[in-house]
Design a protein around this motif. Structure first.
Motif, PDB file in Angstrom:
ATOM      1  N   ASN A   1      -7.542  14.431   2.858  1.00 46.24           N
ATOM      2  CA  ASN A   1      -7.561  13.601   4.063  1.00 46.24           C
ATOM      3  C   ASN A   1      -7.863  12.145   3.728  1.00 46.24           C
ATOM      4  O   ASN A   1      -7.255  11.225   4.295  1.00 46.24           O
ATOM      5  N   GLU A   2      -8.781  11.957   2.800  1.00 42.03           N
ATOM      6  CA  GLU A   2      -9.134  10.595   2.377  1.00 42.03           C
ATOM      7  C   GLU A   2      -7.946   9.918   1.693  1.00 42.03           C
ATOM      8  O   GLU A   2      -7.692   8.727   1.896  1.00 42.03           O
ATOM      9  N   PHE A   3      -7.199  10.692   0.904  1.00 37.58           N
ATOM     10  CA  PHE A   3      -6.037  10.129   0.215  1.00 37.58           C
ATOM     11  C   PHE A   3      -4.924   9.788   1.206  1.00 37.58           C
ATOM     12  O   PHE A   3      -4.254   8.762   1.058  1.00 37.58           O
ATOM     13  N   ILE A   4      -4.725  10.634   2.198  1.00 41.37           N
ATOM     14  CA  ILE A   4      -3.729  10.337   3.226  1.00 41.37           C
ATOM     15  C   ILE A   4      -4.080   9.036   3.946  1.00 41.37           C
ATOM     16  O   ILE A   4      -3.211   8.207   4.223  1.00 41.37           O
ATOM     17  N   GLN A   5      -5.376   8.854   4.223  1.00 39.33           N
ATOM     18  CA  GLN A   5      -5.822   7.599   4.833  1.00 39.33           C
ATOM     19  C   GLN A   5      -5.566   6.429   3.890  1.00 39.33           C
ATOM     20  O   GLN A   5      -5.172   5.336   4.316  1.00 39.33           O
ATOM     21  N   HIS A   6      -5.764   6.674   2.595  1.00 37.65           N
ATOM     22  CA  HIS A   6      -5.509   5.657   1.574  1.00 37.65           C
ATOM     23  C   HIS A   6      -4.032   5.249   1.581  1.00 37.65           C
ATOM     24  O   HIS A   6      -3.712   4.054   1.497  1.00 37.65           O
ATOM     25  N   ILE A   7      -3.146   6.231   1.704  1.00 38.25           N
ATOM     26  CA  ILE A   7      -1.708   5.945   1.760  1.00 38.25           C
ATOM     27  C   ILE A   7      -1.389   5.063   2.966  1.00 38.25           C
ATOM     28  O   ILE A   7      -0.630   4.097   2.876  1.00 38.25           O
ATOM     29  N   GLU A   8      -1.993   5.409   4.096  1.00 39.11           N
ATOM     30  CA  GLU A   8      -1.720   4.672   5.327  1.00 39.11           C
ATOM     31  C   GLU A   8      -2.248   3.242   5.271  1.00 39.11           C
ATOM     32  O   GLU A   8      -1.684   2.337   5.893  1.00 39.11           O
ATOM     33  N   ASN A   9      -3.339   3.043   4.517  1.00 43.57           N
ATOM     34  CA  ASN A   9      -3.954   1.711   4.441  1.00 43.57           C
ATOM     35  C   ASN A   9      -3.409   0.858   3.300  1.00 43.57           C
ATOM     36  O   ASN A   9      -3.600  -0.356   3.289  1.00 43.57           O
ATOM     37  N   GLN A  10      -2.754   1.516   2.338  1.00 45.65           N
ATOM     38  CA  GLN A  10      -2.260   0.801   1.157  1.00 45.65           C
ATOM     39  C   GLN A  10      -0.817   0.371   1.373  1.00 45.65           C
ATOM     40  O   GLN A  10       0.044   1.184   1.690  1.00 45.65           O
ATOM     41  N   HIS A  11      -0.563  -0.904   1.205  1.00 44.61           N
ATOM     42  CA  HIS A  11       0.781  -1.440   1.386  1.00 44.61           C
ATOM     43  C   HIS A  11       1.208  -2.190   0.130  1.00 44.61           C
ATOM     44  O   HIS A  11       0.379  -2.829  -0.529  1.00 44.61           O
ATOM     45  N   PRO A  12       2.486  -2.119  -0.207  1.00 48.54           N
ATOM     46  CA  PRO A  12       2.962  -2.850  -1.394  1.00 48.54           C
ATOM     47  C   PRO A  12       2.826  -4.351  -1.192  1.00 48.54           C
ATOM     48  O   PRO A  12       2.768  -4.840  -0.056  1.00 48.54           O
ATOM     49  N   ILE A  13       2.767  -5.056  -2.284  1.00 43.85           N
ATOM     50  CA  ILE A  13       2.686  -6.518  -2.211  1.00 43.85           C
ATOM     51  C   ILE A  13       3.959  -7.051  -1.572  1.00 43.85           C
ATOM     52  O   ILE A  13       5.068  -6.707  -1.988  1.00 43.85           O
ATOM     53  N   ALA A  14       3.806  -7.867  -0.547  1.00 44.62           N
ATOM     54  CA  ALA A  14       4.971  -8.486   0.095  1.00 44.62           C
ATOM     55  C   ALA A  14       5.430  -9.673  -0.737  1.00 44.62           C
ATOM     56  O   ALA A  14       4.619 -10.343  -1.393  1.00 44.62           O
ATOM     57  N   ALA A  15       6.728  -9.931  -0.711  1.00 46.38           N
ATOM     58  CA  ALA A  15       7.260 -11.074  -1.466  1.00 46.38           C
ATOM     59  C   ALA A  15       6.610 -12.375  -1.012  1.00 46.38           C
ATOM     60  O   ALA A  15       6.388 -13.293  -1.811  1.00 46.38           O
ATOM     61  N   SER A  16       6.255 -12.453   0.272  1.00 49.17           N
ATOM     62  CA  SER A  16       5.635 -13.664   0.816  1.00 49.17           C
ATOM     63  C   SER A  16       4.225 -13.901   0.280  1.00 49.17           C
ATOM     64  O   SER A  16       3.694 -15.014   0.371  1.00 49.17           O
ATOM     65  N   GLU A  17       3.596 -12.850  -0.274  1.00 46.05           N
ATOM     66  CA  GLU A  17       2.252 -12.987  -0.834  1.00 46.05           C
ATOM     67  C   GLU A  17       2.265 -13.618  -2.229  1.00 46.05           C
ATOM     68  O   GLU A  17       1.230 -14.066  -2.714  1.00 46.05           O
ATOM     69  N   LEU A  18       3.418 -13.613  -2.869  1.00 49.58           N
ATOM     70  CA  LEU A  18       3.501 -14.116  -4.236  1.00 49.58           C
ATOM     71  C   LEU A  18       3.508 -15.640  -4.243  1.00 49.58           C
ATOM     72  O   LEU A  18       4.098 -16.272  -3.357  1.00 49.58           O
ATOM     73  N   PRO A  19       2.883 -16.244  -5.243  1.00 52.12           N
ATOM     74  CA  PRO A  19       2.870 -17.706  -5.343  1.00 52.12           C
ATOM     75  C   PRO A  19       4.284 -18.264  -5.506  1.00 52.12           C
ATOM     76  O   PRO A  19       5.145 -17.633  -6.131  1.00 52.12           O
ATOM     77  N   ASN A  20       4.527 -19.408  -4.919  1.00 49.50           N
ATOM     78  CA  ASN A  20       5.832 -20.067  -5.050  1.00 49.50           C
ATOM     79  C   ASN A  20       5.886 -21.007  -6.245  1.00 49.50           C
ATOM     80  O   ASN A  20       6.854 -21.750  -6.414  1.00 49.50           O
ATOM     81  N   ILE A  21       4.846 -20.968  -7.054  1.00 52.02           N
ATOM     82  CA  ILE A  21       4.816 -21.766  -8.278  1.00 52.02           C
ATOM     83  C   ILE A  21       4.833 -20.827  -9.471  1.00 52.02           C
ATOM     84  O   ILE A  21       4.407 -19.666  -9.372  1.00 52.02           O
ATOM     85  N   ASP A  22       5.338 -21.297 -10.589  1.00 49.89           N
ATOM     86  CA  ASP A  22       5.369 -20.477 -11.798  1.00 49.89           C
ATOM     87  C   ASP A  22       3.960 -20.325 -12.356  1.00 49.89           C
ATOM     88  O   ASP A  22       3.129 -21.236 -12.248  1.00 49.89           O
ATOM     89  N   LEU A  23       3.703 -19.163 -12.957  1.00 51.11           N
ATOM     90  CA  LEU A  23       2.373 -18.839 -13.452  1.00 51.11           C
ATOM     91  C   LEU A  23       2.374 -18.579 -14.953  1.00 51.11           C
ATOM     92  O   LEU A  23       3.358 -18.086 -15.502  1.00 51.11           O
ATOM     93  N   TYR A  24       1.245 -18.906 -15.588  1.00 53.00           N
ATOM     94  CA  TYR A  24       1.048 -18.522 -16.980  1.00 53.00           C
ATOM     95  C   TYR A  24       0.673 -17.038 -17.025  1.00 53.00           C
ATOM     96  O   TYR A  24       0.284 -16.448 -16.011  1.00 53.00           O
TER      97      TYR A  24
END
Length: 208
Positions: A12-35
């Motif tokens: 049950n805890e893992f199912i809740q984890h699935i529901e609360n866990q979302h993949p990183i959205a493209a909009s969350e990624l920095p628009n600048i290049d990173l080292y």
């Protein structure tokens, strides 16, 4: 297993984890290049919920270098990684838990050729978001399947001695989950084998 923790409560805890866990959205990624250090830090922070143990590393410099060496990831520009690199690394992170390096290369080479640094609109962000937009529906399906599997496993050894019930329920759940993953992995491999990739992983279909 801790006496205060039942198998069902973990599920049950893992199912809740699935529901609360979302993949990183493209909009969350920095628009600048990173080292590289910035890349590994970002991935470690944003995929922290995927860790089995707190000390685990999501991504390391060695992993990134190996991905580049195996042509899964295009080389950085002046030691900096773009948003497209980051999106590829996220896909690789999920793929590598199931697929071989060779299979990942087959699948991602056409993607790199067609969408990496594509300036015609259909770029890596476009592709990534289209896939990840289906994540909520897929999470719901997975949650329902896990719950049904747990209920089935609970009924397998109803006639077993009471002192063995918990262990037998545990091995039943694990066995059914393993068989589920095994069958799906076989399907993934058959899909990869059926597609006309060339020897270097690129699609056998001609580009327009």
């Amino acid at each position: 297993m801790d006496k205060t923790t039942s198998i069902q409560s973990i599920i049950n805890e893992f199912i809740q984890h699935i529901e609360n866990q979302h993949p990183i959205a493209a909009s969350e990624l920095p628009n600048i290049d990173l080292y590289m250090d910035q890349v590994t830090t970002f991935m470690d922070e944003h995929l922290e919920q995927s860790k089995r143990y707190p000390e685990d590393k999501i991504l390391t410099k060695t992993m990134i270098n190996n991905y580049a060496k195996n042509h899964l990831l295009p080389p950085p520009n002046k030691k900096k990684y773009s948003k497209d690199h980051m999106l590829l690394l996220i896909l690789i992170y999920y793929f590598k838990n199931i697929l071989s390096i060779n299979d990942i290369q087959k699948v991602l080479t056409p993607l790199n050729e067609r969408y990496f640094k594509n300036e015609k609109g259909m770029d890596m962000s476009w592709l990534y978001e289209h896939i990840m937009n289906w994540e909520p529906a897929q999470s719901d399906r997975i949650s329902s399947q896990i719950q049904k599997l747990s209920e089935d496993a609970d009924n397998i050894f109803k006639d077993a001695p009471p002192e063995d019930q918990e262990y037998l329920q545990l091995i039943s759940v694990i066995s059914l989950l393993v068989y589920d993953v095994y069958q799906k992995k076989q399907l993934i491999e058959k899909l990869i084998d059926s597609y006309p990739f060339s020897s270097d992983g690129e699609s056998g279909k001609k580009k327009k």
